[in-house]
Design a protein around this motif. Structure first.
Motif, PDB file in Angstrom:
ATOM      1  N   VAL A   1       0.972  -1.437   0.347  1.00  0.00           N
ATOM      2  CA  VAL A   1      -0.240   0.098  -0.207  1.00  0.00           C
ATOM      3  C   VAL A   1       0.824   1.537  -0.140  1.00  0.00           C
ATOM      4  N   GLY A   2       0.950   1.880  -1.236  1.00  0.00           N
ATOM      5  CA  GLY A   2       1.625   3.125  -1.217  1.00  0.00           C
ATOM      6  C   GLY A   2       1.562   4.480  -0.461  1.00  0.00           C
ATOM      7  N   THR A   3       1.997   5.256  -0.179  1.00  0.00           N
ATOM      8  CA  THR A   3       1.472   7.136   0.140  1.00  0.00           C
ATOM      9  C   THR A   3       0.639   7.902  -0.967  1.00  0.00           C
ATOM     10  N   SER A   4       0.034   6.854  -1.749  1.00  0.00           N
ATOM     11  CA  SER A   4      -0.850   7.625  -2.573  1.00  0.00           C
ATOM     12  C   SER A   4      -2.390   7.930  -1.971  1.00  0.00           C
ATOM     13  N   ARG A   5      -2.541   9.265  -2.447  1.00  0.00           N
ATOM     14  CA  ARG A   5      -4.293   9.279  -2.211  1.00  0.00           C
ATOM     15  C   ARG A   5      -5.085   8.144  -2.577  1.00  0.00           C
ATOM     16  N   ILE A   6      -5.118   7.620  -3.522  1.00  0.00           N
ATOM     17  CA  ILE A   6      -5.772   7.233  -4.636  1.00  0.00           C
ATOM     18  C   ILE A   6      -5.700   5.322  -4.172  1.00  0.00           C
ATOM     19  N   PRO A   7      -6.848   4.839  -3.402  1.00  0.00           N
ATOM     20  CA  PRO A   7      -7.059   3.636  -3.091  1.00  0.00           C
ATOM     21  C   PRO A   7      -6.153   2.042  -3.711  1.00  0.00           C
ATOM     22  N   SER A   8      -5.854   1.861  -3.712  1.00  0.00           N
ATOM     23  CA  SER A   8      -5.262   0.433  -4.523  1.00  0.00           C
ATOM     24  C   SER A   8      -6.402  -0.669  -5.298  1.00  0.00           C
ATOM     25  N   TYR A   9      -5.545  -1.061  -5.662  1.00  0.00           N
ATOM     26  CA  TYR A   9      -6.552  -2.398  -6.170  1.00  0.00           C
ATOM     27  C   TYR A   9      -6.540  -3.884  -4.913  1.00  0.00           C
ATOM     28  N   SER A  10      -5.982  -4.118  -3.854  1.00  0.00           N
ATOM     29  CA  SER A  10      -6.111  -4.380  -3.059  1.00  0.00           C
ATOM     30  C   SER A  10      -6.531  -4.209  -2.400  1.00  0.00           C
ATOM     31  N   ALA A  11      -6.529  -2.671  -2.123  1.00  0.00           N
ATOM     32  CA  ALA A  11      -7.833  -1.887  -1.035  1.00  0.00           C
ATOM     33  C   ALA A  11      -8.758  -2.277  -1.569  1.00  0.00           C
ATOM     34  N   ASN A  12      -9.417  -2.153  -2.451  1.00  0.00           N
ATOM     35  CA  ASN A  12     -10.693  -2.488  -2.009  1.00  0.00           C
ATOM     36  C   ASN A  12     -11.232  -3.936  -3.090  1.00  0.00           C
ATOM     37  N   LEU A  13     -10.849  -4.646  -3.042  1.00  0.00           N
ATOM     38  CA  LEU A  13     -10.602  -6.560  -2.997  1.00  0.00           C
ATOM     39  C   LEU A  13     -10.998  -6.220  -1.477  1.00  0.00           C
ATOM     40  N   PHE A  14     -10.190  -6.155  -0.689  1.00  0.00           N
ATOM     41  CA  PHE A  14      -9.893  -6.538   0.740  1.00  0.00           C
ATOM     42  C   PHE A  14     -11.675  -6.118   1.569  1.00  0.00           C
ATOM     43  N   ILE A  15     -11.949  -4.193   0.666  1.00  0.00           N
ATOM     44  CA  ILE A  15     -13.516  -4.901   0.779  1.00  0.00           C
ATOM     45  C   ILE A  15     -14.061  -4.812   0.124  1.00  0.00           C
ATOM     46  N   ILE A  16     -14.638  -5.416  -0.678  1.00  0.00           N
ATOM     47  CA  ILE A  16     -15.017  -6.394  -1.279  1.00  0.00           C
ATOM     48  C   ILE A  16     -15.343  -7.838  -0.356  1.00  0.00           C
ATOM     49  N   ILE A  17     -14.371  -7.955  -0.291  1.00  0.00           N
ATOM     50  CA  ILE A  17     -13.820  -9.505   0.476  1.00  0.00           C
ATOM     51  C   ILE A  17     -15.005  -9.142   1.959  1.00  0.00           C
ATOM     52  N   SER A  18     -14.494  -7.966   3.146  1.00  0.00           N
ATOM     53  CA  SER A  18     -15.844  -7.982   3.865  1.00  0.00           C
ATOM     54  C   SER A  18     -16.936  -7.944   3.790  1.00  0.00           C
ATOM     55  N   LEU A  19     -17.269  -6.822   2.540  1.00  0.00           N
ATOM     56  CA  LEU A  19     -19.081  -7.112   2.402  1.00  0.00           C
ATOM     57  C   LEU A  19     -19.330  -8.170   2.055  1.00  0.00           C
ATOM     58  N   LEU A  20     -18.521  -8.861   1.636  1.00  0.00           N
ATOM     59  CA  LEU A  20     -19.091 -10.404   0.838  1.00  0.00           C
ATOM     60  C   LEU A  20     -19.331 -11.307   2.420  1.00  0.00           C
ATOM     61  N   GLY A  21     -18.083 -11.117   3.763  1.00  0.00           N
ATOM     62  CA  GLY A  21     -18.237 -11.911   4.231  1.00  0.00           C
ATOM     63  C   GLY A  21     -19.892 -11.597   5.468  1.00  0.00           C
ATOM     64  N   ILE A  22     -20.048 -10.560   5.308  1.00  0.00           N
ATOM     65  CA  ILE A  22     -20.912  -9.509   6.067  1.00  0.00           C
ATOM     66  C   ILE A  22     -22.430 -10.183   5.325  1.00  0.00           C
ATOM     67  N   ILE A  23     -22.515 -10.269   3.971  1.00  0.00           N
ATOM     68  CA  ILE A  23     -23.504 -10.903   3.213  1.00  0.00           C
ATOM     69  C   ILE A  23     -23.961 -12.065   4.109  1.00  0.00           C
ATOM     70  N   ILE A  24     -22.542 -12.910   3.969  1.00  0.00           N
ATOM     71  CA  ILE A  24     -21.952 -13.992   4.557  1.00  0.00           C
ATOM     72  C   ILE A  24     -22.746 -14.598   5.095  1.00  0.00           C
ATOM     73  N   TYR A  25     -22.560 -13.777   5.940  1.00  0.00           N
ATOM     74  CA  TYR A  25     -22.783 -13.728   8.030  1.00  0.00           C
ATOM     75  C   TYR A  25     -24.826 -13.673   7.862  1.00  0.00           C
ATOM     76  N   GLY A  26     -25.346 -12.616   7.557  1.00  0.00           N
ATOM     77  CA  GLY A  26     -26.428 -12.170   7.837  1.00  0.00           C
ATOM     78  C   GLY A  26     -27.279 -13.182   7.511  1.00  0.00           C
ATOM     79  N   TYR A  27     -27.001 -13.812   6.020  1.00  0.00           N
ATOM     80  CA  TYR A  27     -27.613 -14.420   5.146  1.00  0.00           C
ATOM     81  C   TYR A  27     -27.861 -16.125   5.402  1.00  0.00           C
ATOM     82  N   GLY A  28     -26.611 -15.986   6.261  1.00  0.00           N
ATOM     83  CA  GLY A  28     -26.126 -17.499   6.708  1.00  0.00           C
ATOM     84  C   GLY A  28     -27.448 -17.549   8.067  1.00  0.00           C
ATOM     85  N   LEU A  29     -27.288 -16.669   8.795  1.00  0.00           N
ATOM     86  CA  LEU A  29     -28.172 -16.639  10.542  1.00  0.00           C
ATOM     87  C   LEU A  29     -29.449 -16.238   9.734  1.00  0.00           C
TER      88      LEU A  29
END
Length: 110
Positions: A1-29
């Motif tokens: 993760v560099g010091t640029s102000r633009i989010p990197s692809y990896s940061a966007n990927l981790f955000i998508i993974i987090s959202l996917l986890g919340i969706i699975i969690y909520g749907y499963g329960l």
């Protein structure tokens, strides 16, 4: 993760993974009433969320290195970590209390 102000692809990927986890969690329960699926979703969320926190700390440490704002940023990150731990402790208890209250309300109104 560099010091640029633009989010990197990896940061966007981790955000998508987090959202996917919340969706699975909520749907499963909520829809499937399955604790194992809920735990799997929570694990996926934890992987994404933990990676985002590490990336944010790395960005801040590089962006503010050698500045007077380093102490302020450190205090803010520490308070953020305390708030995250407190929410993981208190939120499940609040949910259980709300479920108990709604069950008591439904039995008294029947």
């Amino acid at each position: 993760v560099g010091t640029s102000r633009i989010p990197s692809y990896s940061a966007n990927l981790f955000i998508i993974i987090s959202l996917l986890g919340i969706i699975i969690y909520g749907y499963g329960l909520e829809k499937l009433n399955s604790i194992p699926i809920g735990l799997a979703g929570a694990t996926v969320f934890g992987l994404g969320e933990g990676s985002i926190v590490v990336a944010a700390h790395t960005f801040l440490s590089h962006a503010f290195y050698g500045c007077d704002g380093v102490i302020a940023q450190g205090v803010l990150m520490a308070m953020n970590n305390i708030a995250m731990m407190a929410s993981k402790i208190f939120i499940p208890r609040l949910i259980e209390n709300e479920k108990r209250r709604s069950r008591e309300y439904s039995t008294t109104n029947d």
